[in-house]
Design an enzyme around this catalytic site. Structure first.
Site, PDB file in Angstrom:
ATOM      1  N   LEU A  43      16.704 -18.643  -0.959  1.00 34.04           N
ATOM      2  CA  LEU A  43      17.047 -20.057  -1.149  1.00 34.04           C
ATOM      3  C   LEU A  43      15.915 -20.975  -0.717  1.00 34.04           C
ATOM      4  O   LEU A  43      15.748 -22.065  -1.237  1.00 34.04           O
ATOM      5  CB  LEU A  43      18.282 -20.412  -0.312  1.00 34.04           C
ATOM      6  CG  LEU A  43      19.604 -19.795  -0.758  1.00 34.04           C
ATOM      7  CD1 LEU A  43      20.629 -19.911   0.366  1.00 34.04           C
ATOM      8  CD2 LEU A  43      20.115 -20.500  -2.005  1.00 34.04           C
ATOM      9  N   ASP A 158      12.238 -33.201  13.717  1.00 38.47           N
ATOM     10  CA  ASP A 158      11.559 -32.781  12.488  1.00 38.47           C
ATOM     11  C   ASP A 158      12.349 -33.258  11.275  1.00 38.47           C
ATOM     12  O   ASP A 158      12.585 -32.492  10.346  1.00 38.47           O
ATOM     13  CB  ASP A 158      11.427 -31.245  12.489  1.00 38.47           C
ATOM     14  CG  ASP A 158      10.456 -30.756  11.422  1.00 38.47           C
ATOM     15  OD1 ASP A 158       9.585 -31.549  10.988  1.00 38.47           O
ATOM     16  OD2 ASP A 158      10.565 -29.587  11.012  1.00 38.47           O
TER      17      ASP A 158
HETATM   18  C1  PIT Z   1      19.229 -23.195   2.525  1.00 38.02           C
HETATM   19  C2  PIT Z   1      20.559 -23.047   2.167  1.00 38.02           C
HETATM   20  C3  PIT Z   1      21.518 -22.962   3.168  1.00 38.02           C
HETATM   21  C4  PIT Z   1      21.165 -23.043   4.487  1.00 38.02           C
HETATM   22  C5  PIT Z   1      19.849 -23.195   4.849  1.00 38.02           C
HETATM   23  C6  PIT Z   1      18.869 -23.275   3.868  1.00 38.02           C
HETATM   24  C7  PIT Z   1      19.637 -23.279   6.273  1.00 38.02           C
HETATM   25  C8  PIT Z   1      18.551 -23.467   6.897  1.00 38.02           C
HETATM   26  C9  PIT Z   1      18.481 -23.575   8.340  1.00 38.02           C
HETATM   27  C10 PIT Z   1      17.288 -23.354   8.933  1.00 38.02           C
HETATM   28  C11 PIT Z   1      17.179 -23.456  10.287  1.00 38.02           C
HETATM   29  C12 PIT Z   1      18.263 -23.787  11.103  1.00 38.02           C
HETATM   30  C13 PIT Z   1      19.470 -24.031  10.493  1.00 38.02           C
HETATM   31  C14 PIT Z   1      19.570 -23.898   9.133  1.00 38.02           C
HETATM   32  O1  PIT Z   1      18.072 -23.909  12.459  1.00 38.02           O
HETATM   33  O2  PIT Z   1      22.825 -22.821   2.855  1.00 38.02           O
HETATM   34  O3  PIT Z   1      18.311 -23.297   1.559  1.00 38.02           O
HETATM   35  O4  PIT Z   1      16.005 -23.237  10.892  1.00 38.02           O
END
Ligand code: PIT
Length: 475
Positions: A43, A158
């Site tokens: 993703l 961020d």
């Molecule tokens: C996507 C789709 C999805 C979730 C994410 C990314 C989540 C990323 C994420 C990354 C982190 C974090 C929490 C969530 O702390 O459903 O493309 O570093």
């Protein structure tokens, strides 16, 4: 030039190395990930690794998993611990829902809700700019998420369009904040921090200078708002150092022709966000109160009998059932949550992701309820209020209203059972229950465990099968 940044991946934590298993064992499950999820497409790519779409084996449920290569985080184990802690603590409709963390020899895996609508950057690059009405809907959700973080003493540090995801491809899909890899907890609102982290274009001037607090997030929101409305970054150069120079040289002016068609109110809000002095800069809750958002006043909330009865019923169920319901609501689908989300956001008058006792009582008064009824609700809230802050949080509200509808779906119940049966034995034991509670931060005493087993009509050493689990929760 004195303004150059230390790059993110060279910023070292001061903390000494910790053994992964030692430091995280109470939070992380040691179960082979492929026995639980079927891995799907990539993703996106975040800090430390990729995020993949997955499907829970034995169910239709989909999720997203962030893969973190242990070799890459060896010296950052404390920030990873903090990331997981933050993900577990936040509880808001506009922040990604976290399920579980797992680990094996090579990776740490963070499982969370699936968002399939792409990120805000994609929407911005697809369009020249985003019209004011749409921007308002998006920004409001961003500010609600940030307000929830700041109220919980968390700075994101961020904020950028890539970190806001749309839940689905729907035109009015909800926005979700992700990526807490750089977030930090602060002790009080004046506390300053000293690490230059984050993406240059969205960086607040005080972050470049070195000392900053939670207001740095508000500057980033200002930059995002500027880009959404005009399609241009307010501070831009090919060279990071030059971009930083521009940021330090003061707030941008609205001189491009595109600004002529943008309302004064939008520009006024922007000037309170892109304000050089952090103490004069708007907080998230001040921004949410700005007239740009409030052209129509909020209707006076009248709580309906259904919600009151739901809370009443939920307050009476056992601790185990409450815990199970809190887990179950994480698996509710978009459609099931929609109407409850709408009600929750009406009741969340202070925009911080929780419902206060004061508001509930007021809305009861509006509904013309008696003093006796209001005293009863006071007792209910007291018994529901796990954090003892006079507020009901988002998950609990979902759990209560969903529980009372009496149509818990098989699918969700099964996923909740699997949450307890972490190693897929086909039954759960007292140890599974203890572990599941401890993963959500609740330590059970011997007597609590005995009571839970008794609820199932079992001796402490017995096994609980799915049928028994289902019967108890549907009772
Ligand atoms: C996507 C789709 C999805 C979730 C994410 C990314 C989540 C990323 C994420 C990354 C982190 C974090 C929490 C969530 O702390 O459903 O493309 O570093």
């Amino acid at each position: 030039m004195g303004v150059c940044l230390r790059k993110q991946n060279t910023v070292k934590e001061e903390n000494t190395l910790l053994c992964l298993n030692e430091g995280l064992s109470s939070t992380i499950r040691n179960v082979p990930i492929r026995s639980i999820y079927k891995l799907g497409r990539i993703l996106g790519t975040g800090h430390f690794g990729v995020v993949k779409e997955v499907q829970v084996i034995g169910s239709e449920e989909k999720a997203a998993i962030k893969f973190i290569l242990k070799d890459l985080v060896e010296d950052r184990i404390n920030s990873l611990k903090q990331e997981i802690e933050i993900l577990k603590r936040v509880d808001h409709p506009n922040i990604i829902r976290f399920f579980e963390a797992y680990e094996d020899e090579r990776y740490i895996y963070l499982a969370m809700e699936l968002c399939t609508g792409g990120d805000l950057l994609r929407l911005m690059t697809k369009n020249d700019h985003i019209d004011e009405n749409k921007s308002k809907i998006i920004l409001r959700q961003m500010l609600l998420a940030i307000n929830h973080l700041h109220n919980n003493n968390i700075i994101h540090r961020d904020l950028k369009p890539e970190n806001f995801l749309f839940e689905s491809e729907d035109d009015n899909a909800a926005l979700k904040l992700v990526d807490f890899g750089l977030s930090s907890k602060f002790r009080n609102r004046r506390m300053s921090m000293h690490k230059a982290v984050g993406t240059v274009y969205y960086l607040a001037p005080e972050m470049i200078k070195g000392a900053y607090n939670f207001k740095c997030d508000m500057w980033s929101i200002g930059v995002i708002m500027f880009v959404m409305l005009s399609g241009k970054l307010p501070f831009w150069s090919k060279f990071d150092c030059e971009t930083c120079h521009q940021i330090l040289n003061g707030a941008p002016e609205f001189i491009e022709p595109i600004w002529e068609n943008i309302s004064q109110e939008a520009k006024n809000l922007l000037s309170h966000l892109l304000c050089m002095n952090p103490s004069d800069r708007f907080s998230a809750s001040e921004a949410l109160d700005h007239p740009w958002f409030n052209s129509q006043p909020k209707p006076r909330i009248v709580m309906n009998q259904f919600t009151i009865d739901a809370l009443k019923e939920y307050s009476k169920i056992s601790a185990f059932k409450k815990e199970a319901m809190n887990i179950l609501v994480k698996y509710l689908s978009l459609n099931e949550i929609k109407s409850m989300n709408a009600l929750f956001s009406d009741l969340d008058e202070e925009n911080n992701g929780s419902i206060s006792m004061k508001l509930l009582l007021n809305s009861l008064k509006n509904a013309g309820s008696s003093i006796a009824a209001r005293n009863e609700i006071k007792e209910i809230i007291k018994s529901l209020d796990l954090d003892k802050n006079g507020k009901i949080n988002y998950s609990e509200f979902l759990a209560a209203t969903y529980y009372s509808k009496h149509h818990i779906q098989q699918e969700e119940l099964w996923l909740t059972f699997l949450h307890f049966d972490a190693d897929r034995k086909g039954y759960i034991t007292r140890i599974d229950i203890e572990r599941a509670f401890s993963r959500s931060g609740h330590a059970l005493k011997e007597q609590d465990i005995k009571n839970i087993m008794k609820e199932f009509g079992k001796e402490p050493g017995a096994k609980i099968g799915y049928d028994e689990f289902e019967r108890l929760l549907k009772m």
